[in-house]
Scaffold this motif. Structure first.
Motif, PDB file in Angstrom:
ATOM      1  N   VAL A 147     -19.413  -0.807 -14.522  1.00  0.00           N
ATOM      2  CA  VAL A 147     -20.363  -1.684 -13.833  1.00  0.00           C
ATOM      3  C   VAL A 147     -20.070  -3.114 -14.260  1.00  0.00           C
ATOM      4  O   VAL A 147     -19.841  -3.386 -15.443  1.00  0.00           O
ATOM      5  N   GLN A 148     -20.073  -4.017 -13.284  1.00  0.00           N
ATOM      6  CA  GLN A 148     -19.791  -5.426 -13.541  1.00  0.00           C
ATOM      7  C   GLN A 148     -20.917  -6.294 -12.968  1.00  0.00           C
ATOM      8  O   GLN A 148     -21.408  -6.048 -11.875  1.00  0.00           O
ATOM      9  N   PHE A 149     -21.298  -7.328 -13.727  1.00  0.00           N
ATOM     10  CA  PHE A 149     -22.248  -8.332 -13.276  1.00  0.00           C
ATOM     11  C   PHE A 149     -21.537  -9.673 -13.248  1.00  0.00           C
ATOM     12  O   PHE A 149     -20.714  -9.965 -14.121  1.00  0.00           O
ATOM     13  N   LYS A 150     -21.871 -10.511 -12.239  1.00  0.00           N
ATOM     14  CA  LYS A 150     -21.267 -11.836 -12.157  1.00  0.00           C
ATOM     15  C   LYS A 150     -22.073 -12.715 -11.217  1.00  0.00           C
ATOM     16  O   LYS A 150     -22.946 -12.228 -10.489  1.00  0.00           O
ATOM     17  N   TYR A 151     -21.764 -14.003 -11.245  1.00  0.00           N
ATOM     18  CA  TYR A 151     -22.278 -14.924 -10.235  1.00  0.00           C
ATOM     19  C   TYR A 151     -21.250 -15.047  -9.119  1.00  0.00           C
ATOM     20  O   TYR A 151     -20.054 -14.879  -9.334  1.00  0.00           O
ATOM     21  N   SER A 152     -21.725 -15.351  -7.919  1.00  0.00           N
ATOM     22  CA  SER A 152     -20.842 -15.469  -6.757  1.00  0.00           C
ATOM     23  C   SER A 152     -19.856 -16.619  -6.908  1.00  0.00           C
ATOM     24  O   SER A 152     -18.780 -16.600  -6.312  1.00  0.00           O
ATOM     25  N   THR A 153     -20.213 -17.597  -7.698  1.00  0.00           N
ATOM     26  CA  THR A 153     -19.348 -18.740  -7.960  1.00  0.00           C
ATOM     27  C   THR A 153     -19.668 -19.290  -9.340  1.00  0.00           C
ATOM     28  O   THR A 153     -20.826 -19.266  -9.765  1.00  0.00           O
ATOM     29  N   GLY A 154     -18.660 -19.729 -10.045  1.00  0.00           N
ATOM     30  CA  GLY A 154     -18.865 -20.297 -11.372  1.00  0.00           C
ATOM     31  C   GLY A 154     -19.052 -19.247 -12.448  1.00  0.00           C
ATOM     32  O   GLY A 154     -19.091 -18.052 -12.192  1.00  0.00           O
ATOM     33  N   GLU A 155     -19.178 -19.734 -13.661  1.00  0.00           N
ATOM     34  CA  GLU A 155     -19.312 -18.875 -14.834  1.00  0.00           C
ATOM     35  C   GLU A 155     -20.770 -18.550 -15.133  1.00  0.00           C
ATOM     36  O   GLU A 155     -21.684 -19.212 -14.648  1.00  0.00           O
ATOM     37  N   ILE A 156     -20.944 -17.534 -15.974  1.00  0.00           N
ATOM     38  CA  ILE A 156     -22.246 -17.227 -16.559  1.00  0.00           C
ATOM     39  C   ILE A 156     -22.338 -18.081 -17.813  1.00  0.00           C
ATOM     40  O   ILE A 156     -21.509 -17.969 -18.713  1.00  0.00           O
ATOM     41  N   GLN A 157     -23.336 -18.948 -17.874  1.00  0.00           N
ATOM     42  CA  GLN A 157     -23.444 -19.928 -18.953  1.00  0.00           C
ATOM     43  C   GLN A 157     -24.380 -19.511 -20.075  1.00  0.00           C
ATOM     44  O   GLN A 157     -24.530 -20.246 -21.038  1.00  0.00           O
ATOM     45  N   GLY A 158     -24.999 -18.354 -19.970  1.00  0.00           N
ATOM     46  CA  GLY A 158     -25.882 -17.883 -21.028  1.00  0.00           C
ATOM     47  C   GLY A 158     -26.622 -16.640 -20.599  1.00  0.00           C
ATOM     48  O   GLY A 158     -26.649 -16.281 -19.423  1.00  0.00           O
TER      49      GLY A 158
END
Length: 184
Positions: A164-175
């Motif tokens: 399972v993967q989590f992410k934002y559609s654009t840019g990094e996860i900052q915290g």
């Protein structure tokens, strides 16, 4: 976490170092539990207005692109106390899509804007049935609204899911953090 989920067994905790493209859980999802719970807390985006998403892989596969169908509704209230509402959000629905499964959208990147909530994934190790999921999350969005979001559907695969993967559609996860739990 409150509810009728039973006992939670902590399995993994991912803490952002402030420059993560993704949060990946690539071990620990197996037939030990028939339900897995992911709790995400204060997931802060680099990019204003980004969508917070998840996706999965069938065992032995890669690419985080399994076919899914889902639906979404939300309740929102703005910071200025001049607008509120409840809506079914057709733009967040998916019908046999292979893209990211949207948990929340338009999350702001101001210092006080994040996304928090949980995702239930049911019976991921089944090789007979599709994999149902449901999520509830709150965001403080780029337009200064607090929004309570409900998202549910199924991953249309009968193979066992083990990543399972989590992410934002654009840019990094900052915290932020995401914990993975097995549910007894």
């Amino acid at each position: 976490y409150q509810g009728n989920a039973g006992s939670l067994m902590p399995l993994a905790l991912f803490t952002s170092d402030g420059s993560d493209d993704t949060f990946d859980f690539t071990s620990g999802i197996d037939s030990t539990y028939s339900e897995y719970l992911f709790i995400f807390n204060s997931i802060h985006p680099e990019t204003d207005g980004a969508e917070f998403q998840w996706q999965c892989n069938v065992a032995g596969q890669s690419g985080y692109n399994e076919t899914h169908t889902s639906t979404h509704f939300q309740a929102a209230h703005n910071e200025g106390d001049s607008d509120s509402g409840l809506s079914y959000t057709t733009s967040m629905d998916a019908a046999q899509s292979t893209g990211g499964i949207i948990l929340n959208t338009d999350i702001g990147n101001d210092g006080d804007q994040t996304c928090s909530g949980y995702l239930h994934l049911y019976n991921p190790s089944s090789t007979t049935f599709v994999k149902h999921f449901m999520s509830r999350s709150n965001r403080y969005d780029a337009g200064d609204y607090s929004s309570d979001n409900f998202h549910a559907g199924y991953v249309n695969v009968t193979g066992a899911i083990d990543d399972v993967q989590f992410k934002y559609s654009t840019g990094e996860i900052q915290g932020g953090t995401i914990g993975m739990f097995g549910v007894h």
